[in-house]
Design a protein around this motif. Sequence first.
Motif, PDB file in Angstrom:
ATOM      1  N   PRO A  17      10.915 -13.090 -16.725  1.00 31.91           N
ATOM      2  CA  PRO A  17       9.638 -12.363 -16.815  1.00 31.91           C
ATOM      3  C   PRO A  17       8.530 -13.169 -17.484  1.00 31.91           C
ATOM      4  CG  PRO A  17      11.457 -10.953 -17.491  1.00 31.91           C
ATOM      5  CD  PRO A  17      12.011 -12.337 -17.353  1.00 31.91           C
ATOM      6  N   ALA A  18       8.893 -14.118 -18.354  1.00 31.58           N
ATOM      7  CA  ALA A  18       7.861 -14.892 -19.056  1.00 31.58           C
ATOM      8  C   ALA A  18       7.264 -15.978 -18.178  1.00 31.58           C
ATOM      9  CB  ALA A  18       8.460 -15.515 -20.321  1.00 31.58           C
ATOM     10  N   LEU A  19       8.029 -16.512 -17.241  1.00 31.23           N
ATOM     11  CA  LEU A  19       7.574 -17.670 -16.463  1.00 31.23           C
ATOM     12  C   LEU A  19       6.280 -17.430 -15.679  1.00 31.23           C
ATOM     13  CD1 LEU A  19      10.915 -19.215 -15.140  1.00 31.23           C
ATOM     14  CD2 LEU A  19       9.429 -20.015 -16.998  1.00 31.23           C
ATOM     15  N   PRO A  20       6.057 -16.267 -15.040  1.00 29.15           N
ATOM     16  CA  PRO A  20       4.786 -16.084 -14.326  1.00 29.15           C
ATOM     17  C   PRO A  20       3.566 -16.244 -15.224  1.00 29.15           C
ATOM     18  CG  PRO A  20       6.348 -14.387 -13.694  1.00 29.15           C
ATOM     19  CD  PRO A  20       6.961 -15.122 -14.831  1.00 29.15           C
ATOM     20  N   LEU A  21       3.642 -15.703 -16.436  1.00 29.22           N
ATOM     21  CA  LEU A  21       2.500 -15.836 -17.352  1.00 29.22           C
ATOM     22  C   LEU A  21       2.383 -17.255 -17.874  1.00 29.22           C
ATOM     23  CD1 LEU A  21       0.541 -13.567 -18.149  1.00 29.22           C
ATOM     24  CD2 LEU A  21       2.682 -12.723 -17.177  1.00 29.22           C
ATOM     25  N   VAL A  22       3.500 -17.935 -18.081  1.00 31.36           N
ATOM     26  CA  VAL A  22       3.462 -19.325 -18.522  1.00 31.36           C
ATOM     27  C   VAL A  22       2.754 -20.179 -17.474  1.00 31.36           C
ATOM     28  CG1 VAL A  22       4.858 -21.350 -19.068  1.00 31.36           C
ATOM     29  CG2 VAL A  22       5.519 -19.111 -19.963  1.00 31.36           C
ATOM     30  N   LEU A  23       3.114 -19.998 -16.219  1.00 32.35           N
ATOM     31  CA  LEU A  23       2.479 -20.771 -15.148  1.00 32.35           C
ATOM     32  C   LEU A  23       1.006 -20.410 -15.000  1.00 32.35           C
ATOM     33  CD1 LEU A  23       5.272 -20.603 -12.404  1.00 32.35           C
ATOM     34  CD2 LEU A  23       4.713 -22.528 -13.908  1.00 32.35           C
ATOM     35  N   ASN A  24       0.690 -19.132 -15.146  1.00 34.49           N
ATOM     36  CA  ASN A  24      -0.679 -18.678 -14.945  1.00 34.49           C
ATOM     37  C   ASN A  24      -1.612 -19.145 -16.050  1.00 34.49           C
ATOM     38  OD1 ASN A  24      -2.875 -16.301 -15.302  1.00 34.49           O
ATOM     39  ND2 ASN A  24      -2.306 -16.505 -13.151  1.00 34.49           N
ATOM     40  N   LEU A  25      -1.121 -19.145 -17.298  1.00 33.60           N
ATOM     41  CA  LEU A  25      -1.980 -19.458 -18.440  1.00 33.60           C
ATOM     42  C   LEU A  25      -1.934 -20.918 -18.865  1.00 33.60           C
ATOM     43  CD1 LEU A  25      -1.275 -16.339 -20.703  1.00 33.60           C
ATOM     44  CD2 LEU A  25      -3.276 -16.760 -19.264  1.00 33.60           C
ATOM     45  N   SER A  26      -0.870 -21.634 -18.505  1.00 35.66           N
ATOM     46  CA  SER A  26      -0.733 -23.015 -18.979  1.00 35.66           C
ATOM     47  C   SER A  26      -1.856 -23.909 -18.460  1.00 35.66           C
ATOM     48  CB  SER A  26       0.631 -23.585 -18.574  1.00 35.66           C
ATOM     49  OG  SER A  26       0.791 -23.558 -17.162  1.00 35.66           O
ATOM     50  N   GLY A  27      -2.303 -23.670 -17.225  1.00 38.99           N
ATOM     51  CA  GLY A  27      -3.398 -24.472 -16.690  1.00 38.99           C
ATOM     52  C   GLY A  27      -4.685 -24.264 -17.470  1.00 38.99           C
ATOM     53  N   TYR A  28      -4.964 -23.031 -17.855  1.00 35.20           N
ATOM     54  CA  TYR A  28      -6.171 -22.727 -18.628  1.00 35.20           C
ATOM     55  C   TYR A  28      -6.102 -23.362 -20.016  1.00 35.20           C
ATOM     56  CZ  TYR A  28      -9.561 -19.947 -21.254  1.00 35.20           C
ATOM     57  OH  TYR A  28     -10.596 -19.553 -22.063  1.00 35.20           O
ATOM     58  N   ILE A  29      -4.936 -23.238 -20.661  1.00 34.85           N
ATOM     59  CA  ILE A  29      -4.758 -23.856 -21.983  1.00 34.85           C
ATOM     60  C   ILE A  29      -4.869 -25.374 -21.874  1.00 34.85           C
ATOM     61  CG2 ILE A  29      -3.153 -24.161 -23.904  1.00 34.85           C
ATOM     62  CD1 ILE A  29      -4.350 -21.365 -23.703  1.00 34.85           C
ATOM     63  N   ALA A  30      -4.293 -25.939 -20.810  1.00 32.68           N
ATOM     64  CA  ALA A  30      -4.349 -27.394 -20.628  1.00 32.68           C
ATOM     65  C   ALA A  30      -5.794 -27.866 -20.432  1.00 32.68           C
ATOM     66  CB  ALA A  30      -3.498 -27.799 -19.425  1.00 32.68           C
ATOM     67  N   ARG A  31      -6.577 -27.130 -19.669  1.00 29.22           N
ATOM     68  CA  ARG A  31      -7.976 -27.524 -19.442  1.00 29.22           C
ATOM     69  C   ARG A  31      -8.789 -27.421 -20.730  1.00 29.22           C
ATOM     70  NH1 ARG A  31      -7.176 -24.370 -14.893  1.00 29.22           N
ATOM     71  NH2 ARG A  31      -8.537 -22.715 -15.668  1.00 29.22           N
ATOM     72  N   MET A  32      -8.531 -26.369 -21.508  1.00 28.28           N
ATOM     73  CA  MET A  32      -9.217 -26.238 -22.800  1.00 28.28           C
ATOM     74  C   MET A  32      -8.868 -27.413 -23.716  1.00 28.28           C
ATOM     75  SD  MET A  32     -11.206 -23.538 -23.266  1.00 28.28           S
ATOM     76  CE  MET A  32     -11.137 -23.477 -25.061  1.00 28.28           C
ATOM     77  N   THR A  33      -7.586 -27.740 -23.779  1.00 28.95           N
ATOM     78  CA  THR A  33      -7.143 -28.842 -24.639  1.00 28.95           C
ATOM     79  C   THR A  33      -7.701 -30.163 -24.141  1.00 28.95           C
ATOM     80  OG1 THR A  33      -5.107 -27.611 -25.077  1.00 28.95           O
ATOM     81  CG2 THR A  33      -5.126 -29.946 -25.646  1.00 28.95           C
ATOM     82  N   ARG A  34      -7.674 -30.371 -22.837  1.00 30.28           N
ATOM     83  CA  ARG A  34      -8.193 -31.600 -22.243  1.00 30.28           C
ATOM     84  C   ARG A  34      -9.663 -31.802 -22.601  1.00 30.28           C
ATOM     85  NH1 ARG A  34     -11.263 -32.652 -17.755  1.00 30.28           N
ATOM     86  NH2 ARG A  34     -10.906 -34.689 -16.719  1.00 30.28           N
ATOM     87  N   ALA A  35     -10.453 -30.733 -22.454  1.00 33.94           N
ATOM     88  CA  ALA A  35     -11.879 -30.834 -22.774  1.00 33.94           C
ATOM     89  C   ALA A  35     -12.087 -31.166 -24.246  1.00 33.94           C
ATOM     90  CB  ALA A  35     -12.586 -29.531 -22.416  1.00 33.94           C
ATOM     91  N   GLY A  36     -11.277 -30.547 -25.110  1.00 32.24           N
ATOM     92  CA  GLY A  36     -11.395 -30.834 -26.534  1.00 32.24           C
ATOM     93  C   GLY A  36     -11.029 -32.265 -26.870  1.00 32.24           C
ATOM     94  N   VAL A  37      -9.986 -32.785 -26.222  1.00 33.14           N
ATOM     95  CA  VAL A  37      -9.569 -34.168 -26.470  1.00 33.14           C
ATOM     96  C   VAL A  37     -10.646 -35.145 -26.008  1.00 33.14           C
ATOM     97  CG1 VAL A  37      -7.907 -35.945 -25.785  1.00 33.14           C
ATOM     98  CG2 VAL A  37      -7.095 -33.664 -26.410  1.00 33.14           C
ATOM     99  N   ILE A  38     -11.192 -34.926 -24.823  1.00 33.56           N
ATOM    100  CA  ILE A  38     -12.236 -35.821 -24.301  1.00 33.56           C
ATOM    101  C   ILE A  38     -13.462 -35.801 -25.222  1.00 33.56           C
ATOM    102  CG2 ILE A  38     -13.846 -36.171 -22.398  1.00 33.56           C
ATOM    103  CD1 ILE A  38     -11.665 -35.173 -20.508  1.00 33.56           C
ATOM    104  N   GLU A  39     -13.829 -34.610 -25.690  1.00 31.81           N
ATOM    105  CA  GLU A  39     -14.983 -34.503 -26.592  1.00 31.81           C
ATOM    106  C   GLU A  39     -14.708 -35.201 -27.915  1.00 31.81           C
ATOM    107  OE1 GLU A  39     -17.715 -31.029 -28.754  1.00 31.81           O
ATOM    108  OE2 GLU A  39     -16.108 -30.501 -27.351  1.00 31.81           O
TER     109      GLU A  39
END
Length: 319
Positions: free
Chosen positions: A186-208
């Motif tokens: 049951p956790a995997l659908p939310l992990v897949l759905n939200l991980s991309g958003y968290i990754a993009r947020m982190t990526r933007a922060g790292v680049i900045e």
Amino acid sequence: MLTGRILSARVGTLVLTLWLVSILVFFAGQVLPGDVGRVMLGPFADAQAVAELNKRLGADQPVLVQYWLWFSKAVTGDFGTSLSMRGPVAPFVLESLKRSAALAGIILLFLVPLGVGAGVIAGLNAGRLIDRLIVMAGVSFGIVPDFVSGLMLLIVFGLWLNWFPISGVAPDGAGFWTHGYYLILPALPLVLNLSGYIARMTRAGVIEAIAADYTRTAVLKGLERREIIFRHVLRNALTPTVAVLATQTGYMLGGLVVIEALFGIQGLGNLVLNAAKARDFPMLEAGVLVMAAIFVLSAAAGDLLLALLDPRQRRRTSP
């Protein structure tokens, strides 16, 4: 002193927001079709018996009086008696909240290392192939609704491969690890759905953070790359990600209605859905109020955490 002022402001906003939410929740429940006495006694009950029960429960009082009676008890944790369960509402809400919290814990256990780790890798390799692959995978998984990915995962890993149980409810008497194992699918659908958003947020922060003046200064001082990344880049880049994770935790604790229904988990979202179907007004109002409180608390915790970790936020908040 500054942190105390921030905390006081957040607490005041939190109390006011919850009070306004309680008003909306109660009056929204009043406009739903159905009669409390009729729901409790059944459709064929005598009209006089229904009227007497409504009088005993206070359902015949003016709406403002009913709200005050409900609110004065709700602030003490007494949400009344469930019309469908024939028992106090609070224990049912608390038990459902525990199940939702267990599911949220499993989601965070996979989401944090996957989303943050992928975002850091993408940010440190911005413009390269691995960065493009991570961003593309995150966007692809993020646009798929969780009920669609949940159903696909259930069919593939639960029915075809038989790697995980198709239910999210462990047998009675099961241990801690068994309960966790039943919640992985049951956790995997939310992990897949939200991980991309968290990754993009982190990526933007790292680049900045990499482009910031303090990082350039550290490079000019001749510090090692590892020290620059951990002491200067990640420390500043992950601050907004932590705040976003705090906000998403509120959604995980109360907004997983579809996932809970799909895997048969009697969590808080499923409780509210069933209460609405059964016209169980006390259960519905209590469930929605607790969900709203969780969302508000999570958002406030995220704002406070961001203010504590980022001096710039503290300066904006200060008078």
